[in-house]
Design a protein around this motif. Structure first.
Motif, PDB file in Angstrom:
ATOM      1  N   SER A 144     -19.866  30.585  -9.003  1.00  0.00           N
ATOM      2  CA  SER A 144     -18.750  31.277  -8.354  1.00  0.00           C
ATOM      3  C   SER A 144     -17.433  30.742  -8.882  1.00  0.00           C
ATOM      4  O   SER A 144     -17.334  29.563  -9.261  1.00  0.00           O
ATOM      5  CB  SER A 144     -18.801  31.111  -6.829  1.00  0.00           C
ATOM      6  OG  SER A 144     -18.365  29.829  -6.433  1.00  0.00           O
ATOM      7  N   PHE A 145     -16.414  31.600  -8.880  1.00  0.00           N
ATOM      8  CA  PHE A 145     -15.087  31.187  -9.327  1.00  0.00           C
ATOM      9  C   PHE A 145     -14.425  30.303  -8.275  1.00  0.00           C
ATOM     10  O   PHE A 145     -13.724  29.351  -8.604  1.00  0.00           O
ATOM     11  CB  PHE A 145     -14.220  32.424  -9.606  1.00  0.00           C
ATOM     12  CG  PHE A 145     -14.567  33.125 -10.890  1.00  0.00           C
ATOM     13  CD1 PHE A 145     -13.815  32.923 -12.043  1.00  0.00           C
ATOM     14  CD2 PHE A 145     -15.649  33.984 -10.961  1.00  0.00           C
ATOM     15  CE1 PHE A 145     -14.128  33.561 -13.228  1.00  0.00           C
ATOM     16  CE2 PHE A 145     -15.980  34.631 -12.144  1.00  0.00           C
ATOM     17  CZ  PHE A 145     -15.222  34.422 -13.291  1.00  0.00           C
ATOM     18  N   SER A 146     -14.651  30.622  -7.007  1.00  0.00           N
ATOM     19  CA  SER A 146     -14.029  29.822  -5.942  1.00  0.00           C
ATOM     20  C   SER A 146     -14.604  28.414  -5.923  1.00  0.00           C
ATOM     21  O   SER A 146     -13.877  27.431  -5.734  1.00  0.00           O
ATOM     22  CB  SER A 146     -14.230  30.503  -4.589  1.00  0.00           C
ATOM     23  OG  SER A 146     -15.613  30.679  -4.298  1.00  0.00           O
ATOM     24  N   THR A 151      -6.457  26.702  -8.860  1.00  0.00           N
ATOM     25  CA  THR A 151      -6.528  27.885  -8.020  1.00  0.00           C
ATOM     26  C   THR A 151      -7.605  28.805  -8.583  1.00  0.00           C
ATOM     27  O   THR A 151      -7.961  28.733  -9.768  1.00  0.00           O
ATOM     28  CB  THR A 151      -5.184  28.631  -7.996  1.00  0.00           C
ATOM     29  OG1 THR A 151      -4.899  29.125  -9.313  1.00  0.00           O
ATOM     30  CG2 THR A 151      -4.056  27.720  -7.521  1.00  0.00           C
ATOM     31  N   GLN A 152      -8.122  29.694  -7.727  1.00  0.00           N
ATOM     32  CA  GLN A 152      -9.138  30.632  -8.199  1.00  0.00           C
ATOM     33  C   GLN A 152      -8.570  31.542  -9.281  1.00  0.00           C
ATOM     34  O   GLN A 152      -9.256  31.901 -10.246  1.00  0.00           O
ATOM     35  CB  GLN A 152      -9.676  31.459  -7.034  1.00  0.00           C
ATOM     36  CG  GLN A 152     -10.819  32.387  -7.430  1.00  0.00           C
ATOM     37  CD  GLN A 152     -11.487  33.020  -6.233  1.00  0.00           C
ATOM     38  OE1 GLN A 152     -11.431  32.487  -5.128  1.00  0.00           O
ATOM     39  NE2 GLN A 152     -12.111  34.169  -6.432  1.00  0.00           N
ATOM     40  N   SER A 153      -7.298  31.904  -9.145  1.00  0.00           N
ATOM     41  CA  SER A 153      -6.644  32.745 -10.143  1.00  0.00           C
ATOM     42  C   SER A 153      -6.601  32.047 -11.497  1.00  0.00           C
ATOM     43  O   SER A 153      -6.849  32.662 -12.544  1.00  0.00           O
ATOM     44  CB  SER A 153      -5.226  33.093  -9.686  1.00  0.00           C
ATOM     45  OG  SER A 153      -4.534  33.815 -10.694  1.00  0.00           O
ATOM     46  N   ALA A 170     -13.154  26.474  -8.727  1.00  0.00           N
ATOM     47  CA  ALA A 170     -11.761  26.137  -8.444  1.00  0.00           C
ATOM     48  C   ALA A 170     -11.667  24.892  -7.568  1.00  0.00           C
ATOM     49  O   ALA A 170     -10.856  23.990  -7.812  1.00  0.00           O
ATOM     50  CB  ALA A 170     -11.062  27.322  -7.775  1.00  0.00           C
ATOM     51  N   ARG A 171     -12.528  24.817  -6.537  1.00  0.00           N
ATOM     52  CA  ARG A 171     -12.527  23.629  -5.667  1.00  0.00           C
ATOM     53  C   ARG A 171     -12.935  22.385  -6.448  1.00  0.00           C
ATOM     54  O   ARG A 171     -12.361  21.313  -6.265  1.00  0.00           O
ATOM     55  CB  ARG A 171     -13.484  23.844  -4.489  1.00  0.00           C
ATOM     56  CG  ARG A 171     -12.966  24.827  -3.442  1.00  0.00           C
ATOM     57  CD  ARG A 171     -13.809  24.765  -2.177  1.00  0.00           C
ATOM     58  NE  ARG A 171     -15.185  25.188  -2.447  1.00  0.00           N
ATOM     59  CZ  ARG A 171     -15.621  26.434  -2.382  1.00  0.00           C
ATOM     60  NH1 ARG A 171     -14.762  27.399  -2.056  1.00  0.00           N
ATOM     61  NH2 ARG A 171     -16.884  26.721  -2.614  1.00  0.00           N
ATOM     62  N   VAL A 213     -17.826  27.101 -13.870  1.00  0.00           N
ATOM     63  CA  VAL A 213     -18.076  28.361 -13.166  1.00  0.00           C
ATOM     64  C   VAL A 213     -19.543  28.732 -13.263  1.00  0.00           C
ATOM     65  O   VAL A 213     -20.177  29.117 -12.270  1.00  0.00           O
ATOM     66  CB  VAL A 213     -17.202  29.497 -13.737  1.00  0.00           C
ATOM     67  CG1 VAL A 213     -17.590  30.837 -13.104  1.00  0.00           C
ATOM     68  CG2 VAL A 213     -15.725  29.220 -13.491  1.00  0.00           C
ATOM     69  N   SER A 268     -10.026  32.129 -13.131  1.00  0.00           N
ATOM     70  CA  SER A 268     -10.297  33.457 -13.691  1.00  0.00           C
ATOM     71  C   SER A 268      -9.540  33.663 -15.001  1.00  0.00           C
ATOM     72  O   SER A 268     -10.083  34.222 -15.964  1.00  0.00           O
ATOM     73  CB  SER A 268      -9.893  34.539 -12.687  1.00  0.00           C
ATOM     74  OG  SER A 268     -10.665  34.447 -11.505  1.00  0.00           O
TER      75      SER A 268
END
Length: 291
Positions: A17-19, A28-30, A22-23, A12, A33
């Motif tokens: 970024s979290f998104s 998942t972004q959740s 995640a990719r 991260v 986090s």
């Protein structure tokens, strides 16, 4: 501290970024986090500002520790897996492009004759990739090259406690186009070339940071950057006038190599290794003995 949570945090911080993390991680972004939140709860400190996503002071401190921690975990994992590989008779070694000048292929050929059925893989890569690969246990051995003063060690990326074995050394010189005004010189002082146009080719030629250290000046600026590992391509760029480069003294068409008379520099090849066993240990013994 859960290494999975730590790796997520590092990703991260690197992506910003979290998104994006995640990719990259396939989560998942959740989930990303939740990983960061769990790590923050475990450490009792906020590690990331959320808008924008940048490390807090505590996060910066953790990042300083995270790289070596994750590298050692990767090395431990690879070391355990390598036990099975040794039993199966496999050897993976990496080499920088110019390090291939050392006749490692002869040593490997002798090893294969003594170990019939040995499965050998060679990976050619830049210095940082080879050093990190050995430190992480992805490579059994690494052959790297660089330019240094005769009594100085090579300036290699910091990757923990690796053992180095000096295996070859030769003079190096400044490579320039055959029609360059300085091509007729019998020798050149590096201090007189700090304002020259240089090609920054960190994985093939002498890294410019090494030249600055050797010359003791802040000059030596890049006019062109080559992010490849092909020596012939670098020489083509030199011949075309894109800049100068420092390489081992050998004859190549279209370019002229002029010896460096001050400071004295050598091109050195070193073997890197961590834990040794099986074919890697046998090959290292062969290199050490010069056989």
């Amino acid at each position: 501290m859960d290494p999975h949570l730590l790796r997520t945090f590092v990703t991260v911080a690197g992506c910003g970024s979290f998104s994006g993390a995640a990719r990259q991680l396939g989560y998942t972004q959740s989930a990303v986090s939740q990983h960061v939140a769990a790590l923050e709860e475990d450490l009792g400190a906020t590690l990331l500002h959320r808008r924008p996503v940048v490390p807090t002071e505590a996060g910066v401190r953790l990042l300083d520790h995270a790289g070596p921690i994750l590298l050692r975990l990767d090395a431990a994992r690879a070391d355990v897996r390598r036990t099975a590989a040794e039993a199966a008779g496999r050897l993976i070694f990496g080499a920088t492009p110019l390090a291939l000048a050392y006749p490692m292929s002869l040593a490997v050929a002798r090893l294969r004759r003594s170990m019939p059925g040995l499965d050998v893989t060679l990976r050619v890569a830049g210095r940082a990739a080879v050093v990190t690969g050995v430190a992480a246990g992805e490579l059994d051995l690494g052959l790297v090259d660089g330019v240094a003063a005769p009594t100085d060690p090579l300036r290699l990326p910091d990757a923990g406690a690796l053992t180095t074995v000096r295996v070859a050394e030769e003079p190096c010189g400044v490579f320039l186009p055959a029609d360059h005004p300085l091509a007729a010189r019998s020798g050149l002082r590096l201090g007189d070339l700090v304002e020259a146009r240089w090609i920054d080719a960190p994985d093939v030629g002498a890294p410019l940071a090494d030249l600055r250290a050797a010359a003791g000046v802040d000059g030596v600026r890049a006019a062109f950057r080559y992010e490849g590992t092909d020596v012939a391509s670098l020489l083509t760029l030199v011949a075309a006038g894109h800049g100068l480069a420092i390489l081992p003294m050998r004859t190549h068409p279209g370019v002229r190599a002029v010896p460096i008379v001050e400071p004295r520099l050598v091109h050195r090849i070193e073997l890197l290794h961590g834990h040794l066993a099986g074919p890697a240990e046998a090959l290292t013994r062969s290199v050490r003995s010069g056989a």
